[in-house]
Scaffold this motif. Structure first.
Motif, PDB file in Angstrom:
ATOM      1  N   UNK A 122       0.466  -1.082  -1.667  1.00 53.78           N
ATOM      2  CA  UNK A 122      -0.651  -0.108  -0.594  1.00 53.78           C
ATOM      3  C   UNK A 122      -1.802  -0.854   0.031  1.00 53.78           C
ATOM      4  N   UNK A 123      -2.177  -1.955  -0.680  1.00 47.84           N
ATOM      5  CA  UNK A 123      -3.639  -2.327  -0.204  1.00 47.84           C
ATOM      6  C   UNK A 123      -3.312  -3.452   0.786  1.00 47.84           C
ATOM      7  N   UNK A 124      -4.236  -3.437   1.756  1.00 46.08           N
ATOM      8  CA  UNK A 124      -4.318  -4.490   2.649  1.00 46.08           C
ATOM      9  C   UNK A 124      -3.379  -4.160   4.059  1.00 46.08           C
ATOM     10  N   UNK A 125      -3.801  -4.666   5.253  1.00 47.21           N
ATOM     11  CA  UNK A 125      -3.006  -4.174   6.388  1.00 47.21           C
ATOM     12  C   UNK A 125      -1.725  -4.765   6.566  1.00 47.21           C
ATOM     13  N   UNK A 126      -1.514  -5.980   5.879  1.00 47.33           N
ATOM     14  CA  UNK A 126       0.032  -6.531   5.884  1.00 47.33           C
ATOM     15  C   UNK A 126       0.783  -5.472   5.207  1.00 47.33           C
ATOM     16  N   UNK A 127       0.521  -5.029   4.108  1.00 44.35           N
ATOM     17  CA  UNK A 127       1.436  -4.017   3.230  1.00 44.35           C
ATOM     18  C   UNK A 127       1.342  -2.735   4.083  1.00 44.35           C
ATOM     19  N   UNK A 128       0.536  -2.170   4.883  1.00 49.74           N
ATOM     20  CA  UNK A 128       0.632  -1.087   5.613  1.00 49.74           C
ATOM     21  C   UNK A 128       1.583  -1.312   6.483  1.00 49.74           C
ATOM     22  N   UNK A 129       1.687  -2.279   7.390  1.00 47.30           N
ATOM     23  CA  UNK A 129       2.688  -2.692   8.424  1.00 47.30           C
ATOM     24  C   UNK A 129       4.158  -2.661   7.720  1.00 47.30           C
ATOM     25  N   UNK A 130       4.375  -3.139   6.502  1.00 40.47           N
ATOM     26  CA  UNK A 130       5.704  -3.142   5.879  1.00 40.47           C
ATOM     27  C   UNK A 130       6.000  -1.784   5.745  1.00 40.47           C
ATOM     28  N   UNK A 131       5.261  -0.931   5.259  1.00 43.83           N
ATOM     29  CA  UNK A 131       5.289   0.422   4.811  1.00 43.83           C
ATOM     30  C   UNK A 131       5.631   1.211   5.795  1.00 43.83           C
ATOM     31  N   UNK A 132       5.142   1.000   7.105  1.00 48.11           N
ATOM     32  CA  UNK A 132       5.276   1.796   8.044  1.00 48.11           C
ATOM     33  C   UNK A 132       6.699   1.516   8.733  1.00 48.11           C
ATOM     34  N   UNK A 133       7.275   0.294   8.751  1.00 49.14           N
ATOM     35  CA  UNK A 133       8.258  -0.149   9.210  1.00 49.14           C
ATOM     36  C   UNK A 133       9.348   0.442   8.177  1.00 49.14           C
ATOM     37  N   UNK A 134       9.075   0.353   7.041  1.00 51.09           N
ATOM     38  CA  UNK A 134      10.061   0.948   6.007  1.00 51.09           C
ATOM     39  C   UNK A 134      10.432   2.337   6.289  1.00 51.09           C
ATOM     40  N   UNK A 184      12.121 -13.695   8.210  1.00 47.91           N
ATOM     41  CA  UNK A 184      11.223 -14.636   8.834  1.00 47.91           C
ATOM     42  C   UNK A 184       9.973 -13.567   9.498  1.00 47.91           C
ATOM     43  N   UNK A 185      10.442 -12.337   9.917  1.00 50.39           N
ATOM     44  CA  UNK A 185       9.239 -11.378  10.285  1.00 50.39           C
ATOM     45  C   UNK A 185       8.441 -11.107   9.041  1.00 50.39           C
ATOM     46  N   UNK A 186       9.122 -10.779   8.017  1.00 51.49           N
ATOM     47  CA  UNK A 186       8.270 -10.298   7.055  1.00 51.49           C
ATOM     48  C   UNK A 186       7.373 -11.434   6.553  1.00 51.49           C
ATOM     49  N   UNK A 187       7.719 -12.934   6.487  1.00 48.96           N
ATOM     50  CA  UNK A 187       6.955 -13.720   6.211  1.00 48.96           C
ATOM     51  C   UNK A 187       5.768 -13.712   7.182  1.00 48.96           C
ATOM     52  N   UNK A 188       5.903 -13.648   8.324  1.00 50.07           N
ATOM     53  CA  UNK A 188       4.949 -13.622   9.422  1.00 50.07           C
ATOM     54  C   UNK A 188       3.950 -12.722   9.060  1.00 50.07           C
ATOM     55  N   UNK A 189       4.358 -11.485   8.567  1.00 47.60           N
ATOM     56  CA  UNK A 189       3.451 -10.375   8.379  1.00 47.60           C
ATOM     57  C   UNK A 189       2.556 -10.913   7.165  1.00 47.60           C
ATOM     58  N   UNK A 190       3.174 -11.103   6.114  1.00 52.87           N
ATOM     59  CA  UNK A 190       2.687 -11.322   4.916  1.00 52.87           C
ATOM     60  C   UNK A 190       1.851 -12.673   4.854  1.00 52.87           C
ATOM     61  N   UNK A 191       1.929 -13.547   5.459  1.00 51.07           N
ATOM     62  CA  UNK A 191       1.193 -14.921   5.720  1.00 51.07           C
ATOM     63  C   UNK A 191       0.025 -14.883   6.741  1.00 51.07           C
ATOM     64  N   UNK A 192       0.172 -14.053   7.272  1.00 51.43           N
ATOM     65  CA  UNK A 192      -0.894 -13.761   8.506  1.00 51.43           C
ATOM     66  C   UNK A 192      -2.426 -13.578   7.930  1.00 51.43           C
ATOM     67  N   UNK A 193      -3.351 -14.455   8.177  1.00 49.11           N
ATOM     68  CA  UNK A 193      -4.664 -14.408   7.649  1.00 49.11           C
ATOM     69  C   UNK A 193      -5.643 -13.701   8.456  1.00 49.11           C
ATOM     70  N   UNK A 194      -5.413 -13.276   9.718  1.00 47.76           N
ATOM     71  CA  UNK A 194      -6.259 -12.835  10.695  1.00 47.76           C
ATOM     72  C   UNK A 194      -6.256 -11.274  10.785  1.00 47.76           C
ATOM     73  N   UNK A 195      -7.280 -10.715  10.381  1.00 52.58           N
ATOM     74  CA  UNK A 195      -7.386  -9.439  10.162  1.00 52.58           C
ATOM     75  C   UNK A 195      -7.116  -8.471  11.468  1.00 52.58           C
ATOM     76  N   UNK A 196      -7.695  -8.962  12.740  1.00 54.09           N
ATOM     77  CA  UNK A 196      -7.600  -8.311  14.078  1.00 54.09           C
ATOM     78  C   UNK A 196      -6.242  -8.620  14.376  1.00 54.09           C
TER      79      UNK A 196
END
Length: 302
Positions: free
Chosen positions: A247-259, A268-280
């Motif tokens: 539940x922590x972090x914006x990447x986890x929030x994106x995955x949760x909403x999609x789920x 590929x999309x999951x990796x792009x989300x989890x590996x992104x380091x830009x908060x904006x």
């Protein structure tokens, strides 16, 4: 069995009695400004074995213009037995309290609202003994509030707007305005609004839209609904290689909403989300995830 929308449609007036002042003006009724409001017992049962219980009952006291009672009834569908019960409520309340009573019926569909709006004449046509006239609030006359600034000015009315327009295909815009307005609102104020809205939407498709919006906004995470969403995410959303702190972090929030929205996600999309380091960038993707119809849309500029 009493449904959650039924409870929300009248309980909102218990939580926010001042809401009736604005609603009555929208319905074309000018009443004196109350100086105080009292929630009264809703049991109208007599000594006879017949139970009569109004949904919500309030007493409004005014400065120099007396008092009046407000009986709020939530009505989900047409019911031929209701006008007789409503007439009983009003005459009984007048007899018991000797204060003028008003009836407000809250509906979620136009047909029921139109039915409840019709005057009911009790007595022979030559000399009506009682004429029942209810104030009716529903999708036909409650405002569609889609501007966050407008919603922020009157959160109770914005909540009633969402509840009465729950079946509207465009209710998502109302919910989005309400959730945006609540982002900077103290939790003590936001939490009951979040729960009343969820209750009022019931099992309609809009309920999931509201859950998605709640899941995205961190300010909602301490409300019961938000905790429920989080629990679901922890129980159903764990994937290989992820710990319980999903539940922590914006990447986890994106995955949760999609789920929660049951949107398929490629590796590929999951990796792009989890590996992104830009908060904006993650913040932009999170906002798009609420309304996107596919995972690819969250990466595309509107």
């Amino acid at each position: 069995m009493v449904s959650s929308p039924h409870e929300a449609m009248h309980r909102i007036f218990q939580e926010y009695p001042e809401l009736f002042t604005g609603v009555s003006q929208l319905l074309g009724l000018t009443l004196p400004t109350p100086s105080s409001v009292t929630v009264l017992p809703t049991d109208l049962t007599e000594t006879k074995p017949v139970e009569r219980r109004v949904d919500t009952l309030l007493r409004f006291d005014t400065e120099g213009e007396g008092a009046f009672l407000l009986a709020v009834e939530a009505q989900g569908k047409k019911d031929p037995s209701k006008p007789g019960s409503w007439a009983y409520y009003l005459t009984y309340l007048y007899e018991k309290y000797r204060v003028p009573p008003l009836l407000l019926v809250v509906c979620q569909d136009r047909a029921t609202a139109e039915w409840a709006s019709r005057p009911v004449v009790i007595g022979p046509p030559q000399w009506p003994s009682v004429v029942l006239r209810a104030l009716v609030a529903g999708p036909h006359n409650m405002p569609v509030i889609t501007n966050p600034a407008e919603a922020r000015k009157d959160l109770a009315l914005a909540t009633l707007s969402a509840i009465t327009h729950a079946a509207d295909p465009d209710v998502g815009a109302i919910l989005k305005a309400l959730s945006t307005a609540l982002r900077d609102t103290p939790e003590t104020i936001a939490d009951p609004i979040v729960e009343l809205t969820a209750q009022g939407l019931g099992k309609r498709p809009a309920a999931q839209q509201w859950r998605n919006l709640v899941a995205v906004d961190l300010s909602f995470y301490k409300s019961p609904l938000s905790e429920e969403i989080r629990d679901e995410g922890r129980a159903e959303g764990r994937t290989a290689g992820r710990a319980e702190g999903r539940a922590e972090g914006r990447a986890e929030d994106i995955l949760l909403v999609l789920e929660l929205r049951q949107i398929a996600l490629t590796d590929e999309a999951r990796a792009r989300i989890t590996e992104c380091a830009d908060p904006e960038i993650l913040r932009q993707w999170l906002a798009r995830a609420v309304l996107a119809s596919s995972a690819e849309e969250i990466f595309t500029e509107a």
